[in-house]
Design an enzyme around this catalytic site. Structure first.
Site, PDB file in Angstrom:
ATOM      1  N   ARG A 191     -13.028  -8.939   0.455  1.00 44.20           N
ATOM      2  CA  ARG A 191     -12.123  -8.745   1.787  1.00 44.20           C
ATOM      3  C   ARG A 191     -11.619  -7.336   1.614  1.00 44.20           C
ATOM      4  O   ARG A 191     -11.300  -6.630   0.558  1.00 44.20           O
ATOM      5  CB  ARG A 191     -11.007  -9.611   1.647  1.00 44.20           C
ATOM      6  N   VAL A 192     -11.672  -6.701   2.769  1.00 43.94           N
ATOM      7  CA  VAL A 192     -11.079  -5.437   2.962  1.00 43.94           C
ATOM      8  C   VAL A 192     -10.356  -5.365   4.006  1.00 43.94           C
ATOM      9  O   VAL A 192     -10.527  -6.180   5.050  1.00 43.94           O
ATOM     10  CB  VAL A 192     -12.224  -4.411   3.265  1.00 43.94           C
ATOM     11  N   GLY A 193      -9.305  -4.653   3.752  1.00 47.73           N
ATOM     12  CA  GLY A 193      -7.909  -4.450   4.839  1.00 47.73           C
ATOM     13  C   GLY A 193      -8.035  -3.252   5.636  1.00 47.73           C
ATOM     14  O   GLY A 193      -9.343  -2.710   5.531  1.00 47.73           O
ATOM     15  N   THR A 196       0.904  -1.183  -0.120  1.00 47.08           N
ATOM     16  CA  THR A 196      -0.245   0.003   0.024  1.00 47.08           C
ATOM     17  C   THR A 196       0.904   1.396   0.048  1.00 47.08           C
ATOM     18  O   THR A 196       2.003   1.501   0.701  1.00 47.08           O
ATOM     19  CB  THR A 196      -0.849   0.015   1.289  1.00 47.08           C
ATOM     20  N   GLY A 231       1.055  -3.388   5.127  1.00 50.47           N
ATOM     21  CA  GLY A 231       1.469  -4.681   5.646  1.00 50.47           C
ATOM     22  C   GLY A 231      -0.091  -5.406   5.977  1.00 50.47           C
ATOM     23  O   GLY A 231      -1.002  -5.142   5.236  1.00 50.47           O
TER      24      GLY A 231
END
Ligand code: ASP
Length: 340
Positions: free
Chosen positions: A229-231, A201, A253
């Site tokens: 999916r969301v981080g 990112t 990360g």
């Protein structure tokens, strides 16, 4: 390697120094700003190129939030960067889904999650912040909003990323790799010392000449993640937090571990208590280890932060995390200190 991996200047403060720092913060309250002294910091080596666009705004007395938006748009549009925007690696079903958020000096924030087909999710997040009564739009709704506001629908899956996905499908094992080297990138042509690792990112933090702060964070997330999916990256407080009284922080990360500790907000709160940016980042990393020591050995998480004095710092779980810094004195990539 050794030229690039210069350690971040400024050391961890001892307790006496922390007290002085705390006292200084208390005395000056929210006016401890280094006005006329802008700074931009971003995650990873590729942040250096992004910082050029941000610096262009900051050096003309522009607003921090404008600088970070302009800055992160650079890797978003770069097809050779396989972890952000156009050319990002897809999820396990072959869809490129993007996450981004932005925050300004007034606690205004905007976010898009699992957005497809739009090259610049950060600019959609900015419009969510400025044009809607909401903070987060997801998936189809975020796409509709983007299209209604003039963004073009595009295919973000480049042949290179499609090839990498098809290769991955042969075994289809979800195993996030630390500090991934970009296979597409020709290191011999890299003007940056030590080559270009195409990681993860971009989180970018800035303080402008007026002493106001802004932050942006944008990613295609973990490669070959589950669809939907969301981080941490688009989650205000996890992947990014800006408090104009104190400072700002962002992360890169394995997002799940950052969400668990609400990482960027934690870093800002630690700075509020008097920690330097570097020490605040270190404490957040140690918190991740404390939660799950075995897992922490195998994954990468890095934080970067700035405070109102224009100081910056970073810390990571593993070696390999780097930050790009630009201010009136420097324009460099620094290797982050790490626990392992
Ligand atoms: N934090 C991002 C995510 O979990 C990925 C990264 O920065 O490596 O989606």
């Amino acid at each position: 390697m050794s030229t690039r991996r210069k350690f971040i200047q400024g050391s961890v403060l001892g307790s006496a120094a922390v007290l002085i720092e705390k006292a200084a913060l208390a005395k000056t309250n929210n006016t401890n700003t280094v006005t006329g002294n802008p700074i931009v910091v971003s995650t990873w080596d590729f942040g250096k190129t992004a910082n050029v666009a941000a610096w262009d705004v900051l050096s003309k007395n522009g607003r921090a939030v404008d600088a970070v938006e302009a800055g992160v748009r650079v890797p978003e549009a770069d097809p050779t960067n396989q972890t952000i925007g156009y050319g990002g690696l897809p999820d396990r079903d072959g869809f490129v889904t993007l996450d981004a958020c932005i925050m300004d000096e007034f606690y205004n924030c905007g976010s898009v999650m699992a957005l497809e087909h739009i090259v610049h999710p950060i600019s959609v997040a900015r419009l969510v912040m400025e044009k809607t009564p909401h903070i987060v739009l997801v998936g189809e709704g975020a796409l509709q909003f983007a299209l209604a506001n003039g963004f073009k629908k595009e295919n973000l899956l480049t042949p290179e990323s499609e090839k990498a996905w098809k290769e991955w499908l042969k075994e289809a094992r979800y195993e996030p790799v630390m500090n991934i080297e970009n296979k597409l990138y020709d290191k011999t042509k890299d003007p940056m010392p030590g080559g270009h690792d195409n990681h993860d990112t971009i989180g970018m933090l800035a303080m402008d000449a007026k002493g106001n702060m802004g932050g942006a964070c944008t990613t295609s997330g973990m490669a070959f993640k589950m669809h939907g999916r969301v981080g941490d990256s688009p989650i205000i407080g996890a992947g990014l937090y800006v408090d104009n009284e104190i400072g700002a922080a962002t992360s890169s990360g394995v997002g799940e571990e950052v969400i668990r500790i609400v990482g960027s907000h934690l870093v800002v709160e630690l700075m509020r208590q008097g920690h330097t940016p570097e020490n605040a980042c270190k404490e957040a990393v140690l918190r991740i280890i404390k939660r799950n020591p075995e897992k922490a050995k195998k994954i990468q998480v890095g934080f970067v932060a700035i405070n109102k004095k224009g100081q910056y710092g970073a810390y990571a779980l593993q070696k390999g995390f780097s930050i790009s810094v630009r201010n009136n004195k420097t324009d460099k990539v620094f290797a982050s200190k790490s626990v392992y």
